[in-house]
Motif scaffolding. Sequence first.
Motif, PDB file in Angstrom:
ATOM      1  N   VAL A   1       0.840  -1.199   0.000  1.00  0.00           N
ATOM      2  CA  VAL A   1       0.000   0.000   0.000  1.00  0.00           C
ATOM      3  C   VAL A   1       0.878   1.253   0.000  1.00  0.00           C
ATOM      4  O   VAL A   1       0.614   2.220  -0.729  1.00  0.00           O
ATOM      5  N   LYS A   2       1.914   1.256   0.811  1.00  0.00           N
ATOM      6  CA  LYS A   2       2.825   2.405   0.875  1.00  0.00           C
ATOM      7  C   LYS A   2       3.508   2.639  -0.477  1.00  0.00           C
ATOM      8  O   LYS A   2       3.627   3.781  -0.945  1.00  0.00           O
ATOM      9  N   ASP A   3       3.945   1.550  -1.108  1.00  0.00           N
ATOM     10  CA  ASP A   3       4.597   1.683  -2.413  1.00  0.00           C
ATOM     11  C   ASP A   3       3.630   2.253  -3.449  1.00  0.00           C
ATOM     12  O   ASP A   3       4.004   3.102  -4.271  1.00  0.00           O
ATOM     13  N   ALA A   4       2.362   1.797  -3.410  1.00  0.00           N
ATOM     14  CA  ALA A   4       1.383   2.227  -4.412  1.00  0.00           C
ATOM     15  C   ALA A   4       0.946   3.675  -4.211  1.00  0.00           C
ATOM     16  O   ALA A   4       0.757   4.425  -5.175  1.00  0.00           O
ATOM     17  N   LEU A   5       0.789   4.109  -2.955  1.00  0.00           N
ATOM     18  CA  LEU A   5       0.222   5.428  -2.682  1.00  0.00           C
ATOM     19  C   LEU A   5       1.269   6.508  -2.393  1.00  0.00           C
ATOM     20  O   LEU A   5       0.964   7.699  -2.505  1.00  0.00           O
ATOM     21  N   ILE A   6       2.479   6.095  -2.021  1.00  0.00           N
ATOM     22  CA  ILE A   6       3.484   7.100  -1.641  1.00  0.00           C
ATOM     23  C   ILE A   6       4.767   6.934  -2.448  1.00  0.00           C
ATOM     24  O   ILE A   6       5.101   7.767  -3.290  1.00  0.00           O
ATOM     25  N   ASP A   7       5.497   5.855  -2.191  1.00  0.00           N
ATOM     26  CA  ASP A   7       6.835   5.713  -2.763  1.00  0.00           C
ATOM     27  C   ASP A   7       6.824   5.620  -4.286  1.00  0.00           C
ATOM     28  O   ASP A   7       7.642   6.240  -4.959  1.00  0.00           O
ATOM     29  N   GLY A   8       5.918   4.817  -4.841  1.00  0.00           N
ATOM     30  CA  GLY A   8       5.940   4.586  -6.280  1.00  0.00           C
ATOM     31  C   GLY A   8       4.775   5.207  -7.023  1.00  0.00           C
ATOM     32  O   GLY A   8       4.507   4.853  -8.176  1.00  0.00           O
ATOM     33  N   ARG A   9       4.095   6.158  -6.409  1.00  0.00           N
ATOM     34  CA  ARG A   9       2.905   6.740  -7.041  1.00  0.00           C
ATOM     35  C   ARG A   9       3.302   7.664  -8.201  1.00  0.00           C
ATOM     36  O   ARG A   9       4.077   8.608  -8.013  1.00  0.00           O
ATOM     37  N   PRO A  10       2.797   7.410  -9.418  1.00  0.00           N
ATOM     38  CA  PRO A  10       3.123   8.278 -10.560  1.00  0.00           C
ATOM     39  C   PRO A  10       2.504   9.664 -10.382  1.00  0.00           C
ATOM     40  O   PRO A  10       1.392   9.806  -9.873  1.00  0.00           O
ATOM     41  N   SER A  11       3.225  10.698 -10.801  1.00  0.00           N
ATOM     42  CA  SER A  11       2.714  12.058 -10.682  1.00  0.00           C
ATOM     43  C   SER A  11       2.415  12.689 -12.039  1.00  0.00           C
ATOM     44  O   SER A  11       1.963  13.829 -12.110  1.00  0.00           O
ATOM     45  N   SER A  12       2.685  11.957 -13.116  1.00  0.00           N
ATOM     46  CA  SER A  12       2.422  12.479 -14.456  1.00  0.00           C
ATOM     47  C   SER A  12       2.161  11.319 -15.399  1.00  0.00           C
ATOM     48  O   SER A  12       2.358  10.151 -15.043  1.00  0.00           O
ATOM     49  N   GLY A  13       1.729  11.690 -16.626  1.00  0.00           N
ATOM     50  CA  GLY A  13       1.500  10.659 -17.617  1.00  0.00           C
ATOM     51  C   GLY A  13       2.765   9.897 -17.948  1.00  0.00           C
ATOM     52  O   GLY A  13       2.756   8.680 -18.144  1.00  0.00           O
ATOM     53  N   GLU A  14       3.891  10.584 -18.031  1.00  0.00           N
ATOM     54  CA  GLU A  14       5.161   9.935 -18.327  1.00  0.00           C
ATOM     55  C   GLU A  14       5.559   8.961 -17.215  1.00  0.00           C
ATOM     56  O   GLU A  14       6.087   7.879 -17.476  1.00  0.00           O
ATOM     57  N   ASP A  15       5.267   9.366 -15.959  1.00  0.00           N
ATOM     58  CA  ASP A  15       5.559   8.472 -14.838  1.00  0.00           C
ATOM     59  C   ASP A  15       4.737   7.189 -14.932  1.00  0.00           C
ATOM     60  O   ASP A  15       5.223   6.096 -14.601  1.00  0.00           O
TER      61      ASP A  15
END
Length: 575
Positions: free
Chosen positions: A556-570
């Motif tokens: 959950v932490k990886d999905a919502l915080i550590d690895g959450r994309p912030s743009s379309g490219e991400d």
Amino acid sequence: MDTSNNAGGTGGNSDEVLDKNLYSLQMFLVVLTDTSRSAQLRIAAWTRAHNRRILIADARGVFSYIFNDFGNDFRVDDATGEQVREFFIEHIDRTTGEVTTLENLYHGLEDGDHVTFSEVKGLDGINGCDPIKITVTNASKFNIGDFASSFPDYIEGGRCKQVKVPTSVSHLPFEKSLKEPEFCIWDFAKFEHAAQLHSLWTALYAFEEKHGRSPLPRSSDDVILLKSLLPEGSEEIPDKLIEMFSFSAAGNLVTVSSVVGGIAAQEAMKAVTHHMTPLKQWLHLDHVEALPGDWTTFDNAKLLESDCQPRQSRYDGQAAVFGWPYQECLFRQRWFIVGAGAIGCELLKNLAMMGVACGEGGLIKITDMDQIEISNLNRQFLFRRRDVGGKKSECAARAVTAFNSDVRIEALAERVGIETEHIFNDDFFGELNGVANALDNVDARRYMDRRCVYFRLPLLESGTMGTKGNTQVVYPYLTESYSSSVDPPEKEIPVCTLKNFPNEIQHTIQWAREQFETFFAQPGEMANKFLADERGFNDHLSKLATGQQIEILQKVKDALIDGRPSSGEDCIHWA
């Protein structure tokens, strides 16, 4: 343990010393070995009073036992330590609650296990449900009760996954358990032995406290004295068992100590980690089958007191059980150990401590072409960090000669197989008394089995898988050989094969599916559940084992915080 034994003396302030010493050390688990019954009672009472855990073990000759008391409501995070079972579903009957696996595949579940579901079409509400307690119908069916009775009909598909839910066990205090014992059965062919041995151990401790010594080997007078000290109300015990117990009581066998010590060490790990269900509460072991019978010149029944007299030798404890003629034969034995890994280290240590190949004409040969790695050190106890990079066989041979300089050993670093038959030739096998396998692959086992059959040599076969192990004794003209029976092919793909060496088409397909689930499906599902209902998510999480809680929260932490994309490219990069 030294503190415990010293505190178990007979001084007027022994209880005060015991309390002060144990409490000052802040002992979480107390392990007692070779301790009198009076000291056991006193220390066990202390552990109960101070909310500590206790493990008691003892071994005499071919008899031993283990007892544990981990208190009331001891938490068990994972009852079995087995891999979580996961399989496809063929049908779920919402009316009866019966679940059938795809193609009637073996599900491996037990009554009381918990499961959850995913990818089920129909039965809206069953996917991602809280763990459901099940009962087993047969090898391919189990029942979830009325959980799905109010859901729409089942359509198709679905996966079921076992969920490890913490449980608890409660133990009786040692003093009460002595009078009301609960036994784990070591050998179901001797179902009544547990209660009989329980009484014999009580009589033995009384004998030692009364006479200041153990019963002497082959002493009929001491058999009578031991029998007179049996607790009142004990069930009738065969005279033969009383005699074997008394004759064996002065003995000390490294092999028995290895077995009971290994089991006790695992129980200690359970006490500390809460991983796997502890014994409840007594395990009495016997190895009377190891005593030679009338089929050999070392017939145990014909031994005299003079055959077992101590000689101020390191082998006195073994000779007390088997006699000196047997021990002298061990000195002359010539054995070949194939493999110097975890099992090979144990075999070599036991043979050296038993005195095998410690006399004129004796020899142990051991071969292993592997080198020692750091990851080996946690289970291959003959090796140290300084040995990393060295040949296993050579380092193992050097280690055992350090604690028994009399052992005669020759270390080789060759693979056994057709390509090395110029080394392991007729002359090599012709001078052996037996072979002990410590191999990690079936092909090598079968090759060594063929060689032993050809040369008519006894073979000791063994292997482990996780917490499980097996042994097989192969003896010419008496037993089947290792290759005589073949296990049926497994319908499931072993987890180790799937994760480390997928080598067939079905392996790679299943591996790809597991990877997709792990990286794409599971993190998103967990994150969505958390966002949709945080309270419900936490309630569900609290029912799981600690290890599973950490794994889910990390996703959950990886999905919502550590690895959450912030743009379309991400997003493209993440995908």
